[in-house]
Design a protein around this motif. Structure first.
Motif, PDB file in Angstrom:
ATOM      1  N   ARG A   9       5.125   8.225  -7.694  1.00  0.00           N
ATOM      2  CA  ARG A   9       6.473   7.649  -7.665  1.00  0.00           C
ATOM      3  C   ARG A   9       7.046   7.549  -9.067  1.00  0.00           C
ATOM      4  O   ARG A   9       8.226   7.845  -9.287  1.00  0.00           O
ATOM      5  N   LEU A  10       6.211   7.134 -10.023  1.00  0.00           N
ATOM      6  CA  LEU A  10       6.679   6.995 -11.404  1.00  0.00           C
ATOM      7  C   LEU A  10       7.105   8.342 -11.958  1.00  0.00           C
ATOM      8  O   LEU A  10       8.170   8.468 -12.565  1.00  0.00           O
ATOM      9  N   GLY A  11       6.283   9.366 -11.740  1.00  0.00           N
ATOM     10  CA  GLY A  11       6.619  10.692 -12.252  1.00  0.00           C
ATOM     11  C   GLY A  11       7.889  11.240 -11.641  1.00  0.00           C
ATOM     12  O   GLY A  11       8.737  11.819 -12.344  1.00  0.00           O
ATOM     13  N   LEU A  12       8.047  11.063 -10.341  1.00  0.00           N
ATOM     14  CA  LEU A  12       9.247  11.563  -9.681  1.00  0.00           C
ATOM     15  C   LEU A  12      10.477  10.771 -10.118  1.00  0.00           C
ATOM     16  O   LEU A  12      11.557  11.336 -10.301  1.00  0.00           O
ATOM     17  N   ALA A  13      10.299   9.469 -10.306  1.00  0.00           N
ATOM     18  CA  ALA A  13      11.421   8.636 -10.755  1.00  0.00           C
ATOM     19  C   ALA A  13      11.928   9.111 -12.108  1.00  0.00           C
ATOM     20  O   ALA A  13      13.146   9.170 -12.349  1.00  0.00           O
ATOM     21  N   VAL A  14      11.013   9.462 -12.996  1.00  0.00           N
ATOM     22  CA  VAL A  14      11.409   9.967 -14.316  1.00  0.00           C
ATOM     23  C   VAL A  14      12.181  11.275 -14.169  1.00  0.00           C
ATOM     24  O   VAL A  14      13.204  11.491 -14.821  1.00  0.00           O
ATOM     25  N   ALA A  28       9.481   2.499  -1.730  1.00  0.00           N
ATOM     26  CA  ALA A  28       8.630   1.835  -0.750  1.00  0.00           C
ATOM     27  C   ALA A  28       7.252   2.481  -0.794  1.00  0.00           C
ATOM     28  O   ALA A  28       7.126   3.695  -0.942  1.00  0.00           O
ATOM     29  N   ALA A  29       6.216   1.635  -0.659  1.00  0.00           N
ATOM     30  CA  ALA A  29       4.840   2.123  -0.667  1.00  0.00           C
ATOM     31  C   ALA A  29       4.245   2.172   0.726  1.00  0.00           C
ATOM     32  O   ALA A  29       3.122   2.629   0.909  1.00  0.00           O
ATOM     33  N   SER A  30       4.995   1.685   1.717  1.00  0.00           N
ATOM     34  CA  SER A  30       4.475   1.647   3.085  1.00  0.00           C
ATOM     35  C   SER A  30       5.622   1.830   4.074  1.00  0.00           C
ATOM     36  O   SER A  30       6.796   1.610   3.744  1.00  0.00           O
ATOM     37  N   ALA A  31       5.261   2.217   5.290  1.00  0.00           N
ATOM     38  CA  ALA A  31       6.276   2.427   6.321  1.00  0.00           C
ATOM     39  C   ALA A  31       7.004   1.135   6.676  1.00  0.00           C
ATOM     40  O   ALA A  31       8.208   1.136   6.943  1.00  0.00           O
ATOM     41  N   SER A  32       6.282   0.024   6.658  1.00  0.00           N
ATOM     42  CA  SER A  32       6.883  -1.248   7.073  1.00  0.00           C
ATOM     43  C   SER A  32       7.970  -1.729   6.123  1.00  0.00           C
ATOM     44  O   SER A  32       8.816  -2.537   6.501  1.00  0.00           O
ATOM     45  N   ILE A  37      14.709  -1.837   3.439  1.00  0.00           N
ATOM     46  CA  ILE A  37      15.248  -1.170   2.255  1.00  0.00           C
ATOM     47  C   ILE A  37      16.448  -0.308   2.611  1.00  0.00           C
ATOM     48  O   ILE A  37      17.494  -0.358   1.945  1.00  0.00           O
ATOM     49  N   VAL A  38      16.334   0.489   3.666  1.00  0.00           N
ATOM     50  CA  VAL A  38      17.453   1.381   3.990  1.00  0.00           C
ATOM     51  C   VAL A  38      18.652   0.596   4.511  1.00  0.00           C
ATOM     52  O   VAL A  38      19.803   0.993   4.277  1.00  0.00           O
ATOM     53  N   ARG A  39      18.395  -0.514   5.206  1.00  0.00           N
ATOM     54  CA  ARG A  39      19.514  -1.324   5.688  1.00  0.00           C
ATOM     55  C   ARG A  39      20.233  -2.014   4.535  1.00  0.00           C
ATOM     56  O   ARG A  39      21.457  -2.182   4.559  1.00  0.00           O
ATOM     57  N   ASP A  40      19.469  -2.423   3.521  1.00  0.00           N
ATOM     58  CA  ASP A  40      20.069  -3.134   2.389  1.00  0.00           C
ATOM     59  C   ASP A  40      20.733  -2.189   1.397  1.00  0.00           C
ATOM     60  O   ASP A  40      21.776  -2.514   0.817  1.00  0.00           O
TER      61      ASP A  40
END
Length: 209
Positions: A9-14, A28-32, A37-40
């Motif tokens: 995630r860090l590498g892709l974010a960069v 997000a690190a998990s499905a739950s 997140i998507v609603r907000d």
């Protein structure tokens, strides 16, 4: 971005920071974690790994297509499973890339899906096209079956039992059981053996040695 590997995630974010007009609004690190997140945050695109610690990316892809149809999903995963790729695209994903893709490829994928098109990893695009064409040709012999029913019929023909089909397609056992019953009724067979014989007569589910 939905992935349980923080270093990835860090590498892709960069990498995303260097793309004009693209902003990473959430991780997000998990499905739950994804529904809230998507609603907000209302992202335009979700970059989605298939293998998550608390669920399947394929199931999450289906949920997003059903509950958040305006969000484009790009599957970004280590898996080169062609069946998973076909399932993901069929169920609403707009792209499928294998991790390790060049940042320029990720940028191209983002812009492509935002423009309304579909993008596939170069190495699997031809295979997916071939599988899709073959399945379309085979399914024409059973027009009474829905795409989902035909997919389950194909797995029955390959010798998978209901629990194995449920795992393969990330469906509940009840859903698989109901679909198998519907398939048998529609193709006019009474058991698995008859279904397999009928399928093999049409070249469906035959595993080449």
């Amino acid at each position: 971005m939905v992935d349980d590997h923080p270093i990835f995630r860090l590498g892709l974010a960069v990498s995303l920071q260097d793309i004009e007009d693209v902003a990473l609004v959430g991780e997000a690190a998990s499905a739950s974690d994804v529904p809230d997140i998507v609603r907000d945050l209302h992202p335009d695109v979700v970059l989605l790994d298939l293998h998550l610690p608390d669920g399947s990316g394929l199931e999450l892809n289906r949920w997003l297509a059903r509950e958040q149809p305006d969000i484009r999903v790009i599957v970004l995963t280590m898996s080169e499973d062609h069946h998973a790729a076909v399932s993901a695209i069929r169920d609403g994903a707009r792209g499928f890339l294998v991790k390790g893709a060049d940042p320029s490829r990720v940028e191209h994928a983002l812009r492509t899906v935002i423009a309304g098109d579909v993008v596939l990893d170069h190495d699997i695009a031809g295979v997916i096209t071939g599988l899709t064409q073959l399945r379309r040709s085979q399914s024409s012999a059973f027009p009474q079956l829905s795409p989902r029913e035909f997919e389950i019929f194909e797995l029955v023909a390959r010798g998978l039992d209901n629990p194995s089909i449920a795992r393969e397609l990330v469906l509940s056992p009840k859903t698989v059981r109901n679909n198998v019953s519907n398939v048998f009724a529609k193709i006019n067979v009474t058991d698995r053996a008859q279904a397999i014989v009928l399928a093999h007569q049409h070249g469906i589910g035959i595993v080449e040695s």
